[in-house]
Design an enzyme around this catalytic site. Sequence first.
Site, PDB file in Angstrom:
ATOM      1  N   HIS A 147      -9.188  75.927  -6.606  1.00 46.95           N
ATOM      2  CA  HIS A 147      -9.392  75.929  -5.158  1.00 46.95           C
ATOM      3  C   HIS A 147     -10.063  77.224  -4.705  1.00 46.95           C
ATOM      4  O   HIS A 147      -9.848  78.290  -5.276  1.00 46.95           O
ATOM      5  CB  HIS A 147      -8.085  75.647  -4.397  1.00 46.95           C
ATOM      6  CG  HIS A 147      -7.111  76.778  -4.320  1.00 46.95           C
ATOM      7  ND1 HIS A 147      -5.867  76.729  -4.908  1.00 46.95           N
ATOM      8  CD2 HIS A 147      -7.173  77.992  -3.704  1.00 46.95           C
ATOM      9  CE1 HIS A 147      -5.220  77.851  -4.658  1.00 46.95           C
ATOM     10  NE2 HIS A 147      -5.995  78.640  -3.929  1.00 46.95           N
ATOM     11  N   GLU A 190      -8.680  72.271  -1.751  1.00 43.97           N
ATOM     12  CA  GLU A 190      -7.998  71.821  -2.959  1.00 43.97           C
ATOM     13  C   GLU A 190      -8.849  70.797  -3.714  1.00 43.97           C
ATOM     14  O   GLU A 190      -9.827  70.271  -3.183  1.00 43.97           O
ATOM     15  CB  GLU A 190      -6.646  71.204  -2.581  1.00 43.97           C
ATOM     16  CG  GLU A 190      -5.692  72.161  -1.880  1.00 43.97           C
ATOM     17  CD  GLU A 190      -5.085  73.208  -2.806  1.00 43.97           C
ATOM     18  OE1 GLU A 190      -5.313  73.128  -4.028  1.00 43.97           O
ATOM     19  OE2 GLU A 190      -4.386  74.103  -2.303  1.00 43.97           O
ATOM     20  N   ASN A 237      -6.139  75.973 -10.006  1.00 45.16           N
ATOM     21  CA  ASN A 237      -6.661  74.607  -9.991  1.00 45.16           C
ATOM     22  C   ASN A 237      -8.094  74.549  -9.466  1.00 45.16           C
ATOM     23  O   ASN A 237      -8.621  73.476  -9.202  1.00 45.16           O
ATOM     24  CB  ASN A 237      -5.760  73.687  -9.167  1.00 45.16           C
ATOM     25  CG  ASN A 237      -5.713  74.069  -7.690  1.00 45.16           C
ATOM     26  OD1 ASN A 237      -6.318  75.058  -7.267  1.00 45.16           O
ATOM     27  ND2 ASN A 237      -4.993  73.280  -6.898  1.00 45.16           N
ATOM     28  N   ASP A 247      -9.642  81.385   6.192  1.00 43.04           N
ATOM     29  CA  ASP A 247      -8.604  80.426   6.561  1.00 43.04           C
ATOM     30  C   ASP A 247      -7.476  81.074   7.352  1.00 43.04           C
ATOM     31  O   ASP A 247      -7.380  82.296   7.460  1.00 43.04           O
ATOM     32  CB  ASP A 247      -8.043  79.735   5.308  1.00 43.04           C
ATOM     33  CG  ASP A 247      -7.886  80.697   4.125  1.00 43.04           C
ATOM     34  OD1 ASP A 247      -7.529  81.861   4.357  1.00 43.04           O
ATOM     35  OD2 ASP A 247      -8.120  80.278   2.983  1.00 43.04           O
TER      36      ASP A 247
END
Length: 246
Positions: free
Chosen positions: A138, A143, A136, A67
Amino acid sequence: MKIIEAKHFDDMSLKAAQFMIEKIQRDPTITLGLATGGTPQKMYELLINDHRTNGTSYHQVTTFNLDEYIGLDRHDPNSYYTYMHKALFDHIDIRDEQAFLPNGTASNFNAECERYEALIQQRGGIDLQVLGIGANGHIGFNEPGTSFESSTHIVKLTDSTREANARYFNDLSEVPTEAITMGIQSIMNAKEILLLASGKKKADALYQLIHGKVDESFPASVLQRHEQVTIIADREALQKVAVSSN
């Protein structure tokens, strides 16, 4: 899914570096998928030390990063381009034209996503993808709620992700609100995956990754469907997972 338990962060980093070095020495033309952040940083230091001491070569290696922030010039101190060059690329013999990251200042971001995805395919796909995991679930900047079928795409960063990354910036307001990330399908297309985790804050996430339901509400759960996943994590991160002797 193979789980390797490390004593602590430094031991996790050492085991991860040894894993990577073995793969590179076995296939000098390997294509690696790389991650940024605090989790792989020590591993990169150890790869540099090995390159200098033992001569492991990256001259024929190709890399693709997961990313990049949208809106940061690649030479911005907080861009992932800068991170990778400072953390690894500037200290090994990899060729610049073989080390790829998404362009966070492209004139057309949708076209950039398509270009990056196509480039990975043109290069024969990723042989070994390195991942971290968010609290979480990700992976990359994918996400909760991201489609398992997603390819490289633009993502709006959640408040929790921006706050987690704010330590690298002067102020939360400086943290970009969007990024380009390889999609979940892009990650799953890798022939092999190495996931790193350290610390008690990752314990719930690792438990859910290994034992939870495979669901888009927890992106990393999709890794249960991949045939070649190795997890290297320290005891704190694995405290809720029963690990057989390795």
